[in-house]
Design a protein around this motif. Structure first.
Motif, PDB file in Angstrom:
ATOM      1  N   SER A 117       0.503  -1.116  -0.231  1.00  0.00           N
ATOM      2  CA  SER A 117       0.610  -0.191   0.350  1.00  0.00           C
ATOM      3  C   SER A 117       0.893   1.359  -0.212  1.00  0.00           C
ATOM      4  CB  SER A 117      -1.014  -0.124   1.260  1.00  0.00           C
ATOM      5  OG  SER A 117      -0.518  -0.170   2.266  1.00  0.00           O
ATOM      6  N   ALA A 118       2.377   1.282   0.031  1.00  0.00           N
ATOM      7  CA  ALA A 118       3.172   2.211   0.097  1.00  0.00           C
ATOM      8  C   ALA A 118       4.294   1.840  -0.709  1.00  0.00           C
ATOM      9  CB  ALA A 118       3.352   2.410   1.053  1.00  0.00           C
ATOM     10  N   TYR A 273       3.636   7.075   5.272  1.00  0.00           N
ATOM     11  CA  TYR A 273       2.959   6.679   3.946  1.00  0.00           C
ATOM     12  C   TYR A 273       2.165   7.715   4.648  1.00  0.00           C
ATOM     13  CZ  TYR A 273       2.356   6.751  -0.719  1.00  0.00           C
ATOM     14  OH  TYR A 273       1.880   6.169  -2.351  1.00  0.00           O
ATOM     15  N   HIS A 274       1.126   6.876   4.592  1.00  0.00           N
ATOM     16  CA  HIS A 274      -0.443   7.522   5.260  1.00  0.00           C
ATOM     17  C   HIS A 274      -0.877   7.841   6.127  1.00  0.00           C
ATOM     18  CE1 HIS A 274      -0.425   3.522   2.548  1.00  0.00           C
ATOM     19  NE2 HIS A 274       0.166   3.274   3.712  1.00  0.00           N
ATOM     20  N   VAL A 296      -3.124  13.270   1.912  1.00  0.00           N
ATOM     21  CA  VAL A 296      -1.815  12.147   1.895  1.00  0.00           C
ATOM     22  C   VAL A 296      -0.384  12.403   1.649  1.00  0.00           C
ATOM     23  CG1 VAL A 296      -2.004   9.538   2.215  1.00  0.00           C
ATOM     24  CG2 VAL A 296      -4.291  10.687   2.071  1.00  0.00           C
ATOM     25  N   GLU A 299       1.551   9.783  -1.231  1.00  0.00           N
ATOM     26  CA  GLU A 299       0.395   9.638  -2.004  1.00  0.00           C
ATOM     27  C   GLU A 299       1.142  11.299  -2.608  1.00  0.00           C
ATOM     28  OE1 GLU A 299      -3.688   9.535  -1.650  1.00  0.00           O
ATOM     29  OE2 GLU A 299      -3.096   7.607  -1.289  1.00  0.00           O
ATOM     30  N   HIS A 300       1.064  12.316  -2.084  1.00  0.00           N
ATOM     31  CA  HIS A 300       1.523  13.705  -2.858  1.00  0.00           C
ATOM     32  C   HIS A 300       3.092  12.956  -3.337  1.00  0.00           C
ATOM     33  CE1 HIS A 300       2.266  18.129  -3.391  1.00  0.00           C
ATOM     34  NE2 HIS A 300       3.353  17.884  -2.385  1.00  0.00           N
ATOM     35  N   TYR A 302       4.222  10.878  -3.777  1.00  0.00           N
ATOM     36  CA  TYR A 302       4.119   9.064  -4.996  1.00  0.00           C
ATOM     37  C   TYR A 302       3.458  10.570  -6.850  1.00  0.00           C
ATOM     38  CZ  TYR A 302       4.200   4.597  -7.305  1.00  0.00           C
ATOM     39  OH  TYR A 302       4.504   4.024  -8.467  1.00  0.00           O
ATOM     40  N   ALA A 303       2.527  10.911  -6.308  1.00  0.00           N
ATOM     41  CA  ALA A 303       2.632  11.729  -7.535  1.00  0.00           C
ATOM     42  C   ALA A 303       3.007  12.863  -8.410  1.00  0.00           C
ATOM     43  CB  ALA A 303       0.603  12.752  -6.967  1.00  0.00           C
ATOM     44  N   ALA A 319      -0.782   7.921 -10.326  1.00  0.00           N
ATOM     45  CA  ALA A 319      -0.926   7.717  -8.922  1.00  0.00           C
ATOM     46  C   ALA A 319      -2.266   8.982  -8.364  1.00  0.00           C
ATOM     47  CB  ALA A 319       0.176   9.294  -8.438  1.00  0.00           C
ATOM     48  N   ALA A 320      -2.312   8.447  -7.297  1.00  0.00           N
ATOM     49  CA  ALA A 320      -3.788   9.117  -6.607  1.00  0.00           C
ATOM     50  C   ALA A 320      -4.001  11.212  -7.264  1.00  0.00           C
ATOM     51  CB  ALA A 320      -3.414   8.723  -5.423  1.00  0.00           C
ATOM     52  N   GLN A 322      -5.057  13.935  -5.869  1.00  0.00           N
ATOM     53  CA  GLN A 322      -5.420  14.519  -4.949  1.00  0.00           C
ATOM     54  C   GLN A 322      -5.422  17.016  -4.900  1.00  0.00           C
ATOM     55  OE1 GLN A 322      -4.070  13.743  -1.072  1.00  0.00           O
ATOM     56  NE2 GLN A 322      -1.891  12.879  -1.828  1.00  0.00           N
TER      57      GLN A 322
END
Length: 337
Positions: A117-118, A273-274, A296, A299-300, A302-303, A319-320, A322
């Motif tokens: 998940s990470a 990460y989360h 998150v 996620e920031h 990774y995006a 990537a998610a 946001q």
């Protein structure tokens, strides 16, 4: 908030962050807070890290980057599952479309078990060079411990409990980059070492070997930030700006084109990460609305990484998305315009 029309980067001795005296720790935190609010960049001395650690890291980096390109590509970052490894020139392409004049090697928290998940957590891709893993691992551990001390100092500077960030520091995917800017006798007039940007994480801990770093002040002017012997450069990142609702600003910076060879070692200190990052209630109230939506942290990061690295684009990685706002001095100036 000030206009941040600074002309130099302040120096703060942080030795007393390790003091048993709460009053001594708070005095250092106040100095850190003033520098973070007024400049967003800080030289820190009194950190206690051995100079030998840095010199060993520098030897490891020089040894690695002296290898032929074909050999370095054996450790290409695109071969890793968690974004670690060798980054050749041209791998990173930023929003401007310009290619930075550099090569790098990226190392993160070594987590052999990984975490599905990470995507930034996993086993590091280590080159099979004598002494490299030992030197880099030792430096990573020492600077990660310094980051924890600075998290406590910044918490105090924001008038939060000293251990405020501790619950979010169990397995942070903080990244250490070994960056090499090669010698270029006649650098192209439109080519920078690294273009203007803010850092995606909470803050950065940097050592470099030569001038080139420049920091944007509140009036949009570039201020030189050359190395100070024995000191680290600390700069505020996007996530600490959001956490503090703009109390601290992720100051824009760049590496100008220079003819001399240069090495740089930024450690991007972050939370787990989360971790959900949103303005702390202390900095939100009547007349001061929350300027940032919940983000998150991982996620920031990774995006932004997916948007930058060619190997991830080639894999078709998504990537998610946001609703992240613009960060940094340039964004603040645009708001005032």
């Amino acid at each position: 908030m000030t206009d941040r029309d600074f002309q130099s980067v302040p120096v703060v001795d942080i030795a007393d962050l390790a003091s048993p005296s709460p009053e001594a720790r708070r005095l250092v935190a106040e100095r850190l807070g003033a520098a973070a609010r007024e400049v967003g960049f800080i030289y820190v001395t009194g950190h206690g890290l051995s100079e030998t650690l840095f010199q060993d890291l520098l030897v490891a980096a020089r040894t690695l980057f002296a290898e032929p390109l074909e050999r370095k590509m054996d450790w290409y970052i695109g071969r890793s599952a968690n974004h670690t490894g060798y980054v050749p020139e041209g791998e990173e392409v930023f929003a401007s479309g310009k290619i930075d004049r550099k090569e790098a090697y990226d190392i993160s928290l070594d987590c052999p078990q990984g975490d599905a998940s990470a995507p930034m957590l996993g086993a590091n891709l280590w080159p099979d060079l004598a002494g490299f893993k030992q030197a880099v691992s030792a430096y990573y551990a020492a600077v990660a411990a310094l980051a924890r001390r600075l998290f406590a100092g910044f918490a105090l500077a924001l008038d939060l409990p000293e251990d405020h960030f501790e619950p979010h520091l169990t397995r942070p995917p903080s990244q250490l980059r070994l960056i090499h800017y090669p010698f270029d006798a006649v650098p192209s007039p439109d080519q920078e070492g690294i273009g203007a940007h803010t850092d995606y994480e909470f803050f950065t801990i940097l050592r470099g070997t030569a001038p080139g770093l420049e920091v944007m002040n509140g009036q949009g002017r570039w201020i030189d930030a050359p190395p100070v012997p024995g000191a680290f450069v600390i700069n505020i990142g996007d996530m600490l700006e959001a956490w503090s609702n703009g109390e601290f600003v992720a100051t824009s910076h760049r590496v100008r084109k220079v003819a001399e060879e240069r090495y740089s070692f930024p450690f991007f200190a972050t939370c787990d990460y989360h971790t959900v990052v949103a303005p702390h209630p202390r900095f939100v109230g009547p007349g001061r609305p929350a300027r940032y939506p919940p983000i998150v942290s991982g996620e920031h990061l990774y995006a932004q990484t997916v948007r930058t690295f060619a190997y991830l684009k080639a894999r078709g990685v998504a990537a998610a998305e946001q609703a992240a706002p613009a960060f940094g001095q340039a964004a603040r100036r645009a708001e005032r315009a």
